[in-house]
Design a protein around this motif. Structure first.
Motif, PDB file in Angstrom:
ATOM      1  N   ALA A 147      12.048   4.899   6.469  1.00  0.00           N
ATOM      2  CA  ALA A 147      12.637   4.192   7.604  1.00  0.00           C
ATOM      3  C   ALA A 147      13.738   3.219   7.196  1.00  0.00           C
ATOM      4  N   LYS A 148      13.603   2.593   6.014  1.00  0.00           N
ATOM      5  CA  LYS A 148      14.535   1.537   5.617  1.00  0.00           C
ATOM      6  C   LYS A 148      15.068   1.800   4.210  1.00  0.00           C
ATOM      7  N   ALA A 149      14.627   1.033   3.201  1.00  0.00           N
ATOM      8  CA  ALA A 149      15.105   1.234   1.831  1.00  0.00           C
ATOM      9  C   ALA A 149      14.030   0.797   0.849  1.00  0.00           C
ATOM     10  N   PRO A 199      17.270   5.510   4.360  1.00  0.00           N
ATOM     11  CA  PRO A 199      18.407   5.574   5.281  1.00  0.00           C
ATOM     12  C   PRO A 199      19.223   4.286   5.357  1.00  0.00           C
ATOM     13  N   LEU A 200      18.644   3.139   4.952  1.00  0.00           N
ATOM     14  CA  LEU A 200      19.384   1.880   4.969  1.00  0.00           C
ATOM     15  C   LEU A 200      19.881   1.474   3.589  1.00  0.00           C
ATOM     16  N   ALA A 201      19.694   2.352   2.591  1.00  0.00           N
ATOM     17  CA  ALA A 201      20.194   2.061   1.248  1.00  0.00           C
ATOM     18  C   ALA A 201      21.710   1.867   1.279  1.00  0.00           C
ATOM     19  N   GLY A 246       0.820  -1.212   0.000  1.00  0.00           N
ATOM     20  CA  GLY A 246       0.000   0.000   0.000  1.00  0.00           C
ATOM     21  C   GLY A 246       0.852   1.259   0.000  1.00  0.00           C
ATOM     22  N   VAL A 247       0.319   2.333  -0.569  1.00  0.00           N
ATOM     23  CA  VAL A 247       1.081   3.561  -0.781  1.00  0.00           C
ATOM     24  C   VAL A 247       1.635   4.138   0.517  1.00  0.00           C
ATOM     25  N   LYS A 248       0.803   4.228   1.554  1.00  0.00           N
ATOM     26  CA  LYS A 248       1.248   4.843   2.809  1.00  0.00           C
ATOM     27  C   LYS A 248       2.390   4.053   3.438  1.00  0.00           C
ATOM     28  N   LYS A 249       2.258   2.739   3.495  1.00  0.00           N
ATOM     29  CA  LYS A 249       3.309   1.919   4.101  1.00  0.00           C
ATOM     30  C   LYS A 249       4.559   1.895   3.237  1.00  0.00           C
ATOM     31  N   GLU A 250       4.394   1.962   1.908  1.00  0.00           N
ATOM     32  CA  GLU A 250       5.566   2.049   1.026  1.00  0.00           C
ATOM     33  C   GLU A 250       6.332   3.337   1.298  1.00  0.00           C
ATOM     34  N   HIS A 251       5.588   4.434   1.446  1.00  0.00           N
ATOM     35  CA  HIS A 251       6.187   5.729   1.774  1.00  0.00           C
ATOM     36  C   HIS A 251       6.968   5.629   3.086  1.00  0.00           C
ATOM     37  N   GLU A 252       6.318   5.098   4.111  1.00  0.00           N
ATOM     38  CA  GLU A 252       6.943   5.014   5.438  1.00  0.00           C
ATOM     39  C   GLU A 252       8.142   4.066   5.428  1.00  0.00           C
ATOM     40  N   HIS A 253       8.049   2.987   4.648  1.00  0.00           N
ATOM     41  CA  HIS A 253       9.171   2.048   4.555  1.00  0.00           C
ATOM     42  C   HIS A 253      10.399   2.732   3.956  1.00  0.00           C
TER      43      HIS A 253
END
Length: 377
Positions: free
Chosen positions: A51-53, A156-158, A41-48
């Motif tokens: 937060a991560k990559a 940030p984890l890229a 989902g768009v919102k969780k993709e944005h937040e991921h």
């Protein structure tokens, strides 16, 4: 929006089948079948991504190579960017301008030593190629790369993900570019992206694109991210989308992109002017006589203010328009950018957006809405 099975007659990137396998919802974008979101989902993709990559397929963008004697000076006749002084291995943001001072497209330019590597927007790709063929001297060779994919690893984890695959690529700082080999794959890597996060944009041969994408997706930090989250991420970062926030009726000065004009190309510079629309653009800078300006806007409440919403002052006078708008998942409020009359462009000015007949208050706010976290060393 439409399901992948219904998106027919469109161009496909080398990762199309992988997107479908991963459950992407495919839509038409710039003549391509592209993933707008995945099951996350768009919102969780944005937040991921924050937060991560996140891994983005941006293979629909145009990748070009320019070669020839004095190719840097030749390209400067079409853009107000300082390319002659661009060091080898560095990338710079540029603009194609028109004779009337408008923006034809924005682009990225890399000094590859004996060539320039250029990335242009998908929707403008054909017209940009035609513009270059007409505007550049005959002796400059233009190669359109039809057999390379482009992926963006952002977040940030890229760095941690890339460190395991290519420590050499991780030595790059923001807007630097290098050729590296990852798992036997020839990669052109830049430390850049369009989310406001640290990350990498990686050009790989089409034939290796799926294998390379699977290599990245195998990392626990990485999720595929679609166009929906890409849009909200770039908006929070205060980054323009051509065809929305930039167009042929808008000058770089109105768009608050004066920083994209090389100092040597401005009035008094060593190579002043010499690009399309220079008289208009440099006069606007010198006289400050433009009448509108791109600004950031934050709305009260939770309802997003979408593109096209008209803006008014407290007396009901029309003063501008929203060009991009969404709820900012990381910011926690509806955010937008748009153009307002200069008198209303001062920070903290209150304006009102017309949404289905209701005037909703918005405040002119500094951009980016979310801190940019580019890696500068």
């Amino acid at each position: 929006m439409s399901d992948s099975a219904a998106v027919t007659g469109l161009k496909q990137t080398a990762l199309h089948d992988l997107h479908v396998e991963q459950g992407a919802k495919m839509v038409e974008f710039a003549g391509y079948s592209m993933p707008v979101q995945y099951p996350l989902g768009v919102k969780k993709e944005h937040e991921h991504t924050r937060a991560k990559a996140g891994l983005f397929d941006v293979s629909h963008m145009g990748q070009l190579i320019l070669r020839g004697e004095n190719v840097q000076a030749a390209l400067e006749t079409l853009v107000p960017t300082d390319i002659v002084d661009l060091p080898v291995g560095m990338q710079r943001y540029g603009l194609f301008t028109s004779d009337t001072g408008g923006i034809l497209d924005d682009l990225m330019i890399v000094n590859g030593g004996d060539h320039l590597y250029v990335v242009v927007n998908a929707a403008c790709k054909d017209q940009d190629v035609a513009h270059l063929r007409v505007g550049l001297p005959m002796e400059i060779e233009l190669e359109v790369l039809e057999d390379r994919a482009l992926l963006a690893l952002q977040g940030p984890l890229a760095h941690a993900v890339m460190q395991r695959l290519s420590p050499e690529a991780c030595e790059l700082t923001f807007m630097h570019h290098a050729h590296v080999t990852i798992d036997g794959i020839e990669c052109w890597v830049s430390r850049s992206g369009y989310t406001g996060e640290d990350g990498f944009e990686i050009s790989v041969p089409d034939a290796e694109a799926e294998r390379f994408a699977r290599l990245l997706l195998a990392a626990e930090e990485v999720e595929f991210i679609g166009l929906g989250a890409r849009d909200s991420l770039r908006l929070e970062a205060g980054l323009c989308l051509y065809g929305h926030d930039l167009d042929t009726t808008t000058s770089p000065v109105e768009a608050s992109l004066i920083w994209a004009l090389g100092k040597v190309r401005r009035q008094g510079g060593a190579r002043e002017g010499g690009f399309p629309g220079a008289d208009v653009i440099l006069t606007q800078i010198a006289n400050k006589d433009h009448t509108r300006k791109r600004v950031g806007l934050v709305a009260e409440g939770r309802a997003p203010i979408r593109e096209g919403a008209k803006l008014f002052d407290g007396e009901g006078n029309r003063i501008g328009v929203v060009t991009s708008g969404s709820f900012g998942p990381s910011y926690g409020k509806p955010v937008a950018m748009g153009y307002v009359a200069i008198a209303h462009s001062v920070l903290d000015t209150q304006v009102f957006a017309d949404v289905r007949g209701k005037r909703l208050p918005m405040t002119v706010t500094k951009m980016p809405f979310v801190e940019q976290r580019y890696y500068r060393g």
